[in-house]
Every structure is written in C-alpha cells, then in structure tokens.
Design an enzyme around this catalytic site. Structure first.
Site, PDB file in Angstrom:
ATOM      1  N   HIS A  11       1.629 -98.164  -4.688  1.00  0.00           N
ATOM      2  CA  HIS A  11       0.673 -98.681  -5.688  1.00  0.00           C
ATOM      3  C   HIS A  11       0.410 -97.597  -6.723  1.00  0.00           C
ATOM      4  O   HIS A  11       0.902 -96.478  -6.602  1.00  0.00           O
ATOM      5  CB  HIS A  11      -0.629 -99.146  -5.039  1.00  0.00           C
ATOM      6  CG  HIS A  11      -1.117 -98.260  -3.938  1.00  0.00           C
ATOM      7  ND1 HIS A  11      -1.649 -97.022  -4.171  1.00  0.00           N
ATOM      8  CD2 HIS A  11      -1.107 -98.423  -2.601  1.00  0.00           C
ATOM      9  CE1 HIS A  11      -1.972 -96.462  -3.031  1.00  0.00           C
ATOM     10  NE2 HIS A  11      -1.639 -97.275  -2.044  1.00  0.00           N
ATOM     11  N   LYS A  36      -4.827-103.931 -13.136  1.00  0.00           N
ATOM     12  CA  LYS A  36      -5.444-102.873 -12.342  1.00  0.00           C
ATOM     13  C   LYS A  36      -4.530-102.448 -11.181  1.00  0.00           C
ATOM     14  O   LYS A  36      -4.010-103.284 -10.461  1.00  0.00           O
ATOM     15  CB  LYS A  36      -6.803-103.330 -11.815  1.00  0.00           C
ATOM     16  CG  LYS A  36      -7.613-102.176 -11.288  1.00  0.00           C
ATOM     17  CD  LYS A  36      -9.098-102.344 -11.492  1.00  0.00           C
ATOM     18  CE  LYS A  36      -9.770-101.080 -11.015  1.00  0.00           C
ATOM     19  NZ  LYS A  36     -11.143-100.966 -11.365  1.00  0.00           N
ATOM     20  N   HIS A 128       2.675 -85.311  -3.124  1.00  0.00           N
ATOM     21  CA  HIS A 128       1.204 -85.169  -3.121  1.00  0.00           C
ATOM     22  C   HIS A 128       0.817 -83.693  -3.041  1.00  0.00           C
ATOM     23  O   HIS A 128      -0.049 -83.219  -3.781  1.00  0.00           O
ATOM     24  CB  HIS A 128       0.613 -85.875  -1.895  1.00  0.00           C
ATOM     25  CG  HIS A 128       0.259 -87.316  -2.102  1.00  0.00           C
ATOM     26  ND1 HIS A 128      -0.552 -87.755  -3.134  1.00  0.00           N
ATOM     27  CD2 HIS A 128       0.548 -88.428  -1.362  1.00  0.00           C
ATOM     28  CE1 HIS A 128      -0.722 -89.076  -3.028  1.00  0.00           C
ATOM     29  NE2 HIS A 128      -0.060 -89.504  -1.966  1.00  0.00           N
ATOM     30  N   ASP A 147      -3.338 -89.546   3.245  1.00  0.00           N
ATOM     31  CA  ASP A 147      -3.322 -90.809   2.503  1.00  0.00           C
ATOM     32  C   ASP A 147      -3.105 -91.963   3.472  1.00  0.00           C
ATOM     33  O   ASP A 147      -3.218 -91.784   4.697  1.00  0.00           O
ATOM     34  CB  ASP A 147      -2.270 -90.775   1.384  1.00  0.00           C
ATOM     35  CG  ASP A 147      -0.844 -90.745   1.901  1.00  0.00           C
ATOM     36  OD1 ASP A 147      -0.653 -90.665   3.132  1.00  0.00           O
ATOM     37  OD2 ASP A 147       0.079 -90.830   1.069  1.00  0.00           O
ATOM     38  N   GLY A 291      -4.944 -90.171  -1.180  1.00  0.00           N
ATOM     39  CA  GLY A 291      -6.091 -91.025  -1.505  1.00  0.00           C
ATOM     40  C   GLY A 291      -7.378 -90.627  -0.810  1.00  0.00           C
ATOM     41  O   GLY A 291      -8.467 -90.763  -1.379  1.00  0.00           O
ATOM     42  N   ARG A 478     -22.819 -87.336  -8.240  1.00  0.00           N
ATOM     43  CA  ARG A 478     -21.435 -86.863  -8.393  1.00  0.00           C
ATOM     44  C   ARG A 478     -21.298 -86.263  -9.791  1.00  0.00           C
ATOM     45  O   ARG A 478     -21.100 -86.965 -10.770  1.00  0.00           O
ATOM     46  CB  ARG A 478     -20.477 -88.041  -8.204  1.00  0.00           C
ATOM     47  CG  ARG A 478     -19.053 -87.642  -7.973  1.00  0.00           C
ATOM     48  CD  ARG A 478     -18.183 -88.841  -7.762  1.00  0.00           C
ATOM     49  NE  ARG A 478     -18.183 -89.682  -8.943  1.00  0.00           N
ATOM     50  CZ  ARG A 478     -17.902 -90.976  -8.952  1.00  0.00           C
ATOM     51  NH1 ARG A 478     -17.611 -91.584  -7.833  1.00  0.00           N
ATOM     52  NH2 ARG A 478     -17.916 -91.676 -10.063  1.00  0.00           N
TER      53      ARG A 478
HETATM   54 FE   LIG Z   1       0.210 -91.527  -1.023  1.00  0.00          FE
END
Ligand SMILES: [Fe+2]
Length: 549
Positions: A11, A36, A128, A147, A291, A478
């Site tokens: 994704h 999206k 990553h 992730d 993620g 945040r």
């Molecule tokens: Fe990933």
C-alpha cells in the site's frame, strides 16, 4: 548516480529520486491520483505502480527514464514465498510474488525508455531500515523496523555505522505487531492498513483492563524477536460495525479498553525489543521505520522509558518511505555518499506566477498582502481558520506547515470545528506548532526539537487552558517545532500570531477533507477551500477570503 525508488507492493505506492546521494524528490501516488493510500492493499494490486509520482520525480530533475542508473524496488520476490503452481494459494501470495517478479517489465511500460535490467530488488525491511539510518543525522545508531509485513518478516533489528547495516534480529511471519494492530483496527470498525492512528487516538480514552491477558498473548521472546497470539478479539469486546452510518462515540467501554490495552502492550513489547537491542549495540541513538513507528504515543513512551537517549523516526515511516529507503540503499551501493534528510518537503511546489494563474482561472477574489504570514496571523487572531498552501508538499502522513489547516488554539471548540470541517470523528485530536525557541516554555517530556511531529509531549499545566484545542484528554499534545532557518515563512506567521494574541502556538492539522488524501496541487487547495467553511486560503503570497452570505 541517478536512482529512482519505487514502492508498489502492499500500500501507499510512492516514488523517490536520489541524485548523487542527495534526495531530490519524493512523493506518494495518492497525492496525484487523489485516491487515499493509492490503491487497495490486496495481492491483485501489486502490479499497480506509482506512475504519476515517478514521472513527476524525473520531471522535477529534468531526467528521462533512460537517464537512470538504477531503479530500486522496495520488495524482493527472490526472498518471498515462491509463486508455485497455484498462485491462488495462501490468499494469492503467489500472485504477489509473480507480479513483483514482473515489476521490471511493468516499469518499462509505465516509464518508456527505462531499461528493465536496471531494476534492483531491495528487501522490504532493508528499504525501511535504510529510510531511517541513511536519512537520519546519526553516523552510528541502532535500527528498529516494525511493520505489518514484508516478504516473510515483520521486523528487523540492527546496528548501523557510517551507512553499513548489521542485522541482529528478524521476526518472521505470522508474528507481527503491525498486523496485530491492523486486526484490532478492523475489529473496531475502522479501515485496516489505514486507520491505525485512529485506534491510537481512541486508546487514550480507556483503561488497560485486558493488559494481563494480552501479556500472555503478546510477548518478546528474549532473542530480539516476539510472539503474537493468535488473539480472539471477540473474547475481549464485540466487533464494531464501521462505515459511514457509524455514529461518533459509538464505542462500548470494552472496545475502548481493548484499544487502550493493546496500545499499552505494544509499548511494553517495544521496550523489551529496544532494551535487547541496546544491550547488544550500546548505542546512544535509535532510528525507527515501518508503520508501527508512526505510533507517536509508543515512540514517546519508548524514549521516556527506554535505554536510548535520542530516537529519530523517518517521517514517512509507512511503506511510502520504502521508495526513499530503497533508492538511498542502492545509491550508496553504487558508491554515492548519502546526504541525510533535511526536510520532508520533497513533493510538488509552484511558482508565485503559476499560483496567480490558478487563482485567476478560478475567478476568485484574491489579494497580495505585503506579508502573507502577517495577514494569516490576523485571520487566526480573529479566530478564523486558514488553509495554508506553501512551498513543496510533505512526504509522509503529517502536514508540517506546507499543506495545513491553521487555527487559534486558545478556543477549545476549534477542535470540534476542525473535525467538522474535515468530516472526521470527534475523538480525533489536532496538533500544535510552535517555534523551537518557545517550545520548552510550553511543552515537556518529549524530544525537542521535534520537526516532524512524531512524538507526544506533556503540556505544562499553566498552558493547558491557553491552548485548549490541542491538549489531548491525557494532557499531552503532538508537537511540531519550527526552526526559522528551515521554515522562515511558518516561523514568521507564528511570531505574528504571538504578537497579536500572546500565544506562540497555532493549531496545525492536515489540509484535506474526509477520506481524501492531503491537498497537493493548487486545484486541490481551491476545491478544499470551496467545499468547506474555511475563512481564508493563503496560497503562496496570495490570500483568498471567504465571503459569507
Ligand atoms: Fe512495510
């Protein structure tokens, strides 16, 4: 060397371009396609490429596909489950592998002139990892990637030194902290691989009632890895029906407590993993991607309770960032010296002349104030909401003062007002931006500076009422800190707001409405402004004011 990075498999398809070790451009496909997350996260969509973002990256640098020395693709089908005779087996896993194997040919079709021989497969978690240790400003650091999944794993722990990575642990599927959080997201009626941040927001409202049971089910294994479940979610709380007919606040106490319990358990396991890693590396600094690293509550908790003095999280920690990581990894492999990332503003931008052309075409009344920062501050001081469209768009899920909705934090009801404009749940928070020099006066308990808005901080008690719109239910916020050397226009706007209101903080939330990607180009900005009760649009040096009936 000229290296194009591509993320296409799961994704958030994205493209990035690294030229002579410098990050020249990076953008997510969703900003172009206005869909999206770019595509549906299923095996069938593996062939879909970030065509528009890749074309734009090349255009930005004045390159054609022929000019590329390499294309770095952030998934390696050689280490994925083999396609086998039955591509439907294992939830079409073989189809995913087959499509990934054919990616060089798909890329040649999408980018005519590209030599498919120049496509290099980079293992997903290495991509990553590289997006963190090669982009961060640390020469030596520990690396943690978490992730949902890559080819066969869901985690990588290692140590990087002057750009060389040593992998110290890998957790293989099916155990995955990211997939655990995705499953919970779906169980609570949200979209998996998309709405995990909503679960994190919801978690601050409950009690960790199921923590003892989850400690049995989810645990670190003492070798750098972990074990997850299987978890019978319904045994804790019934599944919640999601979708547009779902009312705000329609959560049972058990559902909210489940979110809280899983969030707490994630944090505890993260601490175990980080402690194990630190015992082996002795590093001062940790970099993170994947993620799970976007879970700013967990990252902040780890910084506060864990063994590392500093944590740097890749702002595009989700899969979009693997396009960048793969490109950096391959560029380094080809001999380039990599320059650390200095900004997330790596997407599209427009000249003042071009913006003026868009405003004239739309036939809206606009002005060119002496200083758009000051004019914007005046609207905010009068409690107006401003759509702020400035410079190049941001890579990653956070608006950082380039595609933002700005508001006055002193009015608590601006939270509801912004959530209504954006058409999103009322439990969702909005965030503060503050000049870095003023941050420590107002916030504590988190890293400062914090330019990418990836950690939470405690709001000092004396400021909680003064910036009520940005204070979470647990007294945190945040924060994005703004350095005037990096962001002179945003810093000037913040200064002007402080002069007018006495408060050095502005609410900053992403410029988009429900279910849509962040605004990227001037047309998106005009559409967003035209369709929502926003008081002004500050686009480049121009200001458009709403005329109300
Ligand atoms: Fe990933």
């Amino acid at each position: 060397m000229r290296v194009l990075g591509i993320n296409a498999v799961f994704h958030d398809p994205a493209a990035a371009l690294v030229v002579d070790g410098e990050i020249v451009a990076a953008a997510e496909e969703e900003r172009f396609s206005r869909r999206k997350h770019g595509k549906v996260p299923v095996a069938f969509s593996t062939w879909e490429l970030p065509e528009q973002s890749a074309e734009w990256c090349l255009e930005r640098a004045g390159l054609s596909p022929r000019d590329l020395d390499a294309v770095a693709y952030s998934y390696d089908p050689c280490i994925a489950p083999p396609a086998g005779a039955d591509i439907t087996a294992g939830n079409w896993e073989g189809l995913r592998t087959l499509y990934a194997q054919r990616a060089p040919l798909f890329l040649q079709t999408a980018l005519p002139g590209l030599d498919p021989e120049r496509v290099i497969f980079v293992p997903h978690h290495l991509a990553h990892a590289a997006s963190a240790y090669l982009a961060a400003p640390y020469p030596r650091c520990s690396v943690l990637v978490l992730d949902g999944r890559g080819e066969r794993a869901s985690h990588l722990a290692g140590h990087a030194e002057y750009g060389d990575l040593t992998v110290l642990a890998t957790q293989y599927l099916p155990d995955s902290l990211g997939l655990m959080y995705e499953e919970l997201t779906a169980h609570l009626g949200f979209r998996r691989s998309s709405d995990e941040y909503k679960v994190m927001a919801l978690a601050s409202y409950g009690e960790p009632a199921y923590l003892p049971a989850l400690r049995e089910l989810v645990r670190a294994t003492g070798d750098g890895g972990f074990k997850v479940g299987p978890i019978d979610w319904a045994a804790f709380a019934p599944a919640r029906r999601g979708g547009p007919d779902c009312e705000d606040g329609a959560f049972s106490a058990a559902q909210v407590n489940l979110a809280t319990s899983v969030q707490h358990r994630l944090q505890e396991v993260l601490l175990d993993l980080a402690t194990w890693l630190h015992e082996r590396t002795g590093d001062t600094d940790l970099v993170m991607a994947g993620g799970v690293a976007l879970n700013c509550v967990a990252s902040s908790w780890l910084l506060e309770h864990g063994p590392f003095e500093r944590i740097w999280v890749q702002p595009a920690a989700g899969d979009a960032g693997t396009a960048l990581g793969a490109a950096l990894h391959v560029a380094r492999g080809l001999g380039d010296r990599i320059h650390p990332m200095r900004t997330a503003a790596l997407g599209r931008g427009w000249t003042d002349e071009s913006l003026e052309g868009w405003l004239r075409m739309a036939e809206v009344a606009f002005e060119r104030p002496d200083d758009v920062a000051k004019a914007t501050a005046e609207v905010i001081a009068e409690n107006g909401i401003v759509a702020w469209f400035q410079g190049r768009s941001e890579l990653g899920p956070r608006a950082l003062g380039h595609r933002s909705l700005l508001a006055n934090p002193s009015h608590a009801d601006n939270l509801q007002r912004l959530n209504a404009i954006k058409g999103r749940e009322q439990f969702r928070p909005v965030a503060p931006m503050v000049r870095v020099e003023r941050a420590a006066d107002i916030f504590e308990g988190g890293p400062l500076p914090s330019p990418y808005m990836l950690f939470t901080h405690r709001v000092k008690p004396e400021w909680r009422d003064r910036i009520a719109a940005v204070v979470h239910v647990d007294g945190t916020a945040r924060v994005q800190t703004v350095d005037e050397h990096d962001e002179p226009l945003v810093a000037r706007m913040l200064r002007a707001v402080e002069r007018l209101t006495g408060v050095p903080v502005v609410v900053n939330t992403s410029l988009n409405t429900a279910g849509r990607p962040m605004v990227d180009d001037p047309r998106d900005a005009l559409e967003c402004f035209g369709s929502a009760p926003i008081d002004a649009l500050a686009m480049g040096p121009f200001l458009v004011r709403r005329r109300r009936r």
